[in-house]
Motif scaffolding. Structure first.
Motif, PDB file in Angstrom:
ATOM      1  N   VAL A  43       0.883  -1.172   0.000  1.00 14.04           N
ATOM      2  CA  VAL A  43       0.000   0.000   0.000  1.00 14.04           C
ATOM      3  C   VAL A  43       0.914   1.214   0.000  1.00 14.04           C
ATOM      4  O   VAL A  43       1.690   1.420   0.930  1.00 14.04           O
ATOM      5  CB  VAL A  43      -0.918   0.034   1.240  1.00 14.04           C
ATOM      6  CG1 VAL A  43      -1.895   1.193   1.131  1.00 14.04           C
ATOM      7  CG2 VAL A  43      -1.660  -1.276   1.400  1.00 14.04           C
ATOM      8  N   ALA A  44       0.879   1.994  -1.045  1.00 18.22           N
ATOM      9  CA  ALA A  44       1.814   3.104  -1.212  1.00 18.22           C
ATOM     10  C   ALA A  44       1.468   4.267  -0.294  1.00 18.22           C
ATOM     11  O   ALA A  44       0.303   4.463   0.086  1.00 18.22           O
ATOM     12  CB  ALA A  44       1.817   3.579  -2.663  1.00 18.22           C
ATOM     13  N   GLY A  45       2.483   5.046   0.059  1.00 17.15           N
ATOM     14  CA  GLY A  45       2.261   6.259   0.821  1.00 17.15           C
ATOM     15  C   GLY A  45       1.332   7.206   0.083  1.00 17.15           C
ATOM     16  O   GLY A  45       1.442   7.380  -1.134  1.00 17.15           O
ATOM     17  N   GLY A  46       0.392   7.788   0.787  1.00 15.13           N
ATOM     18  CA  GLY A  46      -0.583   8.676   0.174  1.00 15.13           C
ATOM     19  C   GLY A  46      -1.851   7.984  -0.260  1.00 15.13           C
ATOM     20  O   GLY A  46      -2.832   8.656  -0.623  1.00 15.13           O
ATOM     21  N   SER A  47      -1.857   6.631  -0.215  1.00 14.84           N
ATOM     22  CA  SER A  47      -3.058   5.899  -0.619  1.00 14.84           C
ATOM     23  C   SER A  47      -4.159   6.075   0.419  1.00 14.84           C
ATOM     24  O   SER A  47      -3.899   6.144   1.620  1.00 14.84           O
ATOM     25  CB  SER A  47      -2.756   4.407  -0.778  1.00 14.84           C
ATOM     26  OG  SER A  47      -1.779   4.188  -1.770  1.00 14.84           O
ATOM     27  N   ARG A  48      -5.376   6.116  -0.071  1.00 12.23           N
ATOM     28  CA  ARG A  48      -6.537   6.208   0.828  1.00 12.23           C
ATOM     29  C   ARG A  48      -7.008   4.809   1.175  1.00 12.23           C
ATOM     30  O   ARG A  48      -7.235   3.978   0.286  1.00 12.23           O
ATOM     31  CB  ARG A  48      -7.666   7.002   0.179  1.00 12.23           C
ATOM     32  CG  ARG A  48      -8.893   7.194   1.069  1.00 12.23           C
ATOM     33  CD  ARG A  48      -9.957   7.985   0.331  1.00 12.23           C
ATOM     34  NE  ARG A  48     -11.118   8.272   1.163  1.00 12.23           N
ATOM     35  CZ  ARG A  48     -12.124   7.439   1.353  1.00 12.23           C
ATOM     36  NH1 ARG A  48     -12.115   6.255   0.733  1.00 12.23           N
ATOM     37  NH2 ARG A  48     -13.143   7.769   2.128  1.00 12.23           N
ATOM     38  N   LEU A  49      -7.140   4.519   2.460  1.00  9.19           N
ATOM     39  CA  LEU A  49      -7.643   3.220   2.881  1.00  9.19           C
ATOM     40  C   LEU A  49      -9.161   3.170   2.739  1.00  9.19           C
ATOM     41  O   LEU A  49      -9.834   4.211   2.742  1.00  9.19           O
ATOM     42  CB  LEU A  49      -7.254   2.946   4.334  1.00  9.19           C
ATOM     43  CG  LEU A  49      -5.784   2.642   4.612  1.00  9.19           C
ATOM     44  CD1 LEU A  49      -5.622   2.156   6.047  1.00  9.19           C
ATOM     45  CD2 LEU A  49      -5.227   1.597   3.654  1.00  9.19           C
ATOM     46  N   PRO A  50      -9.711   1.971   2.640  1.00  8.01           N
ATOM     47  CA  PRO A  50     -11.167   1.859   2.575  1.00  8.01           C
ATOM     48  C   PRO A  50     -11.809   2.422   3.844  1.00  8.01           C
ATOM     49  O   PRO A  50     -11.173   2.485   4.902  1.00  8.01           O
ATOM     50  CB  PRO A  50     -11.404   0.346   2.471  1.00  8.01           C
ATOM     51  CG  PRO A  50     -10.100  -0.232   2.060  1.00  8.01           C
ATOM     52  CD  PRO A  50      -9.046   0.665   2.574  1.00  8.01           C
ATOM     53  N   SER A  51     -13.035   2.801   3.767  1.00  5.40           N
ATOM     54  CA  SER A  51     -13.755   3.230   4.958  1.00  5.40           C
ATOM     55  C   SER A  51     -13.867   2.052   5.916  1.00  5.40           C
ATOM     56  O   SER A  51     -13.745   0.887   5.519  1.00  5.40           O
ATOM     57  CB  SER A  51     -15.148   3.734   4.593  1.00  5.40           C
ATOM     58  OG  SER A  51     -15.948   2.655   4.130  1.00  5.40           O
ATOM     59  N   THR A  52     -14.078   2.345   7.185  1.00  6.70           N
ATOM     60  CA  THR A  52     -14.215   1.264   8.158  1.00  6.70           C
ATOM     61  C   THR A  52     -15.396   0.361   7.821  1.00  6.70           C
ATOM     62  O   THR A  52     -15.342  -0.857   8.006  1.00  6.70           O
ATOM     63  CB  THR A  52     -14.383   1.846   9.580  1.00  6.70           C
ATOM     64  OG1 THR A  52     -15.515   2.734   9.593  1.00  6.70           O
ATOM     65  CG2 THR A  52     -13.144   2.602  10.005  1.00  6.70           C
ATOM     66  N   ARG A  53     -16.460   0.963   7.293  1.00  7.87           N
ATOM     67  CA  ARG A  53     -17.638   0.170   6.921  1.00  7.87           C
ATOM     68  C   ARG A  53     -17.314  -0.773   5.768  1.00  7.87           C
ATOM     69  O   ARG A  53     -17.664  -1.960   5.782  1.00  7.87           O
ATOM     70  CB  ARG A  53     -18.790   1.095   6.538  1.00  7.87           C
ATOM     71  CG  ARG A  53     -20.121   0.375   6.314  1.00  7.87           C
ATOM     72  CD  ARG A  53     -21.203   1.345   5.837  1.00  7.87           C
ATOM     73  NE  ARG A  53     -21.368   2.457   6.760  1.00  7.87           N
ATOM     74  CZ  ARG A  53     -22.114   2.403   7.843  1.00  7.87           C
ATOM     75  NH1 ARG A  53     -22.751   1.275   8.150  1.00  7.87           N
ATOM     76  NH2 ARG A  53     -22.230   3.465   8.631  1.00  7.87           N
ATOM     77  N   ALA A  54     -16.600  -0.253   4.744  1.00  2.00           N
ATOM     78  CA  ALA A  54     -16.288  -1.073   3.580  1.00  2.00           C
ATOM     79  C   ALA A  54     -15.336  -2.200   3.932  1.00  2.00           C
ATOM     80  O   ALA A  54     -15.515  -3.344   3.496  1.00  2.00           O
ATOM     81  CB  ALA A  54     -15.690  -0.194   2.474  1.00  2.00           C
ATOM     82  N   LEU A  55     -14.310  -1.888   4.748  1.00  2.43           N
ATOM     83  CA  LEU A  55     -13.336  -2.921   5.077  1.00  2.43           C
ATOM     84  C   LEU A  55     -13.943  -3.976   5.994  1.00  2.43           C
ATOM     85  O   LEU A  55     -13.651  -5.168   5.853  1.00  2.43           O
ATOM     86  CB  LEU A  55     -12.100  -2.289   5.729  1.00  2.43           C
ATOM     87  CG  LEU A  55     -10.910  -3.236   5.928  1.00  2.43           C
ATOM     88  CD1 LEU A  55     -10.482  -3.868   4.606  1.00  2.43           C
ATOM     89  CD2 LEU A  55      -9.736  -2.504   6.564  1.00  2.43           C
ATOM     90  N   SER A  56     -14.794  -3.569   6.921  1.00  2.00           N
ATOM     91  CA  SER A  56     -15.424  -4.553   7.803  1.00  2.00           C
ATOM     92  C   SER A  56     -16.317  -5.497   6.999  1.00  2.00           C
ATOM     93  O   SER A  56     -16.360  -6.705   7.260  1.00  2.00           O
ATOM     94  CB  SER A  56     -16.235  -3.844   8.897  1.00  2.00           C
ATOM     95  OG  SER A  56     -17.337  -3.142   8.346  1.00  2.00           O
TER      96      SER A  56
END
Length: 473
Positions: A43-56
């Motif tokens: 996961v590259a620096g500056g990447s946006r992680l999924p929302s907590t809802r999406a990842l859960s």
């Protein structure tokens, strides 16, 4: 948590949740999987992680589990939250990794004590809540240990059962992959520092010590004939500007006594710098169990070339008279340290070691720490309220993020050493910040962990009596 193996997220990334220790809480397993993906640049620096809802939803786990993992990643500096925009991966230096593996992985006495009497006092630092100690459970552990081998001399490296429990605890709580064979039991953390100094330093070697920091560390290094140079955590932003040294001692999870935390980018840069210079890093972890929020991962957990020595103690989590600490050593150092330990004292008494191993194995240790963490948080709030309601409310509080003490800053004209002496005569055993760094502005370290509401109020009253005339100047 889903044990099926790899789970795909909307990042197009696989998280190997099954690779983490199933004994750990779900949020820490997810934290470790995400941290590993970040460190390996998946996961590259500056990447946006999924929302907590999406990842859960993608992983089939509770949303709170994801939120807790994200919060810990942010606390350690791997994520940056942007209001209304989500969580983004921080730009971090790449951690240098060894090209080849060397072998298979195998499963000063404090100066202030001369100025203070041995008995406990009000607002005393580094003193656990002994009135809340589970005496009956400890007596049961002692009784269990006093049968059989507990009455015999043991391994100079330390009782094998205790080393196993320490390794297990560090894996669960501090993110460290440790084998019991790497653990050396010591008579408190001070003996551990002395062993490090005696084995890794020769006369004239340079040692880098954190400022502010525990003065007993400097005593141990100077006993070995080392020269000492001090550094602030801020200087670790440019580690290449630091002088060449043989080893460095620091408290990355909680600076002593101010409580600052070393973020992930500086930890990685520091490790790379240590690898290049073949420098030993000594990680002193004195009371991270009581830090606010979830326990942060140890610097040791990031080390890939075994240049970090981890030092821990039970004096603060249980009681000072126990005098049991430990070192987690790189494998190459274990034979040398065990040999000198055999010569120095042959190892500690087996009875308290086996009792502590039993106390940990049956869960009493973890239960006690959970209770103390809640209690210390309450007592910290009480002390802050008493200070705010007193004539000392104008004094800035330096946030130490939980723990067993807080610091207050004094006006520049104050002599905190003299104030400490005056308070001692009134039974109040605070410590002057100048004890830990003469270049810091004047201030006081106030303990709260051992004080009930009544004794805490008496301590603040005495503190006000001594300080109020000085604040009027």
């Amino acid at each position: 948590m889903d044990e099926s193996g790899l789970s795909r997220t909307d990042l197009g990334l696989f998280l190997d949740l099954s690779a983490t220790d199933p004994a750990q809480p779900d949020y820490r397993r997810l934290f470790q999987a995400l941290r590993q993906a970040i460190l390996e640049r998946r996961v590259a620096g500056g990447s946006r992680l999924p929302s907590t809802r999406a990842l859960s939803a993608a992983l089939g786990i509770a949303r709170n589990t994801v939120k807790n993992a994200y919060e810990l990643l942010q606390a350690e500096g791997y994520l940056q939250g942007r209001r209304g925009a989500g969580s983004y991966v921080a730009e971090l230096p790449e951690l240098d990794r060894p090209a080849t593996r060397s072998g298979p992985r195998q499963n000063a006495v404090e100066r202030v004590e001369s100025r203070q009497s041995a008995g406990p006092g009000l607002l005393q630092t580094a003193m656990p809540a002994l009135d809340q100690f589970p005496h009956r459970r400890w007596q049961r552990a002692l009784q269990h240990a006093s049968t059989g081998g507990g009455l015999l001399a043991g391994d100079p490296q330390g009782d094998s059962a205790l080393r196993f429990e320490i390794a297990r605890w560090l894996g669960t709580q501090r993110g460290m992959q440790v084998e019991p064979s790497q653990v050396l039991i010591t008579s408190g953390s001070q003996q551990g520092l002395y062993l490090i100094a005696s084995q890794l330093l020769t006369r004239g070697d340079l040692v880098l010590l954190e400022r502010p920091g525990f003065f007993g560390t400097e005593d141990a290094m100077r006993t070995a004939g080392a020269c000492v140079s001090r550094f602030h955590q801020q200087q670790l932003e440019q580690v290449d500007d630091l002088p060449e040294a043989k080893l460095m001692v620091l408290t990355p999870s909680r600076n002593f006594p101010l409580g600052h935390t070393l973020p992930a980018d500086r930890r990685l840069a520091l490790l790379n710098w240590a690898y290049e210079r073949e420098l030993w890093l000594i990680e002193d972890d004195y009371d991270s169990e009581f830090a606010a929020g979830p326990a942060l991962s140890a610097l040791y957990s990031l080390d890939r070339r075994e240049r970090v020595i981890y030092a821990g103690t039970f004096s603060r989590t249980l009681f000072p008279g126990l005098r049991i600490g430990y070192l987690v050593l790189p494998r190459v150092l274990v034979p040398r340290f065990v040999k000198v330990r055999r010569v120095v004292d042959g190892g500690l008494s087996m009875l308290p070691q086996r009792a502590l191993a039993e106390f940990m194995a049956c869960g009493d240790y973890s239960r006690h720490l959970r209770r103390m963490k809640r209690l210390y948080s309450q007592r910290r709030e009480s002390l802050e309220q008493l200070l705010a309601q007193s004539e000392l409310g104008q004094l800035p509080i330096i946030d130490a993020g939980g723990g067993m003490h807080l610091c207050i800053q004094l006006p520049s004209h104050c002599d905190d050493g003299e104030i400490m002496a005056q308070l001692e005569s009134r039974g109040v055993k605070v410590r002057a910040i100048s004890l830990y760094d003469e270049q810091c502005g004047p201030g006081l370290v106030l303990g709260f962990s051992a004080d009930n509401p009544d004794s805490m109020a008496r301590g603040v009253e005495a503190l006000t009596t001594v300080l109020e005339p000085l604040l009027e100047q």
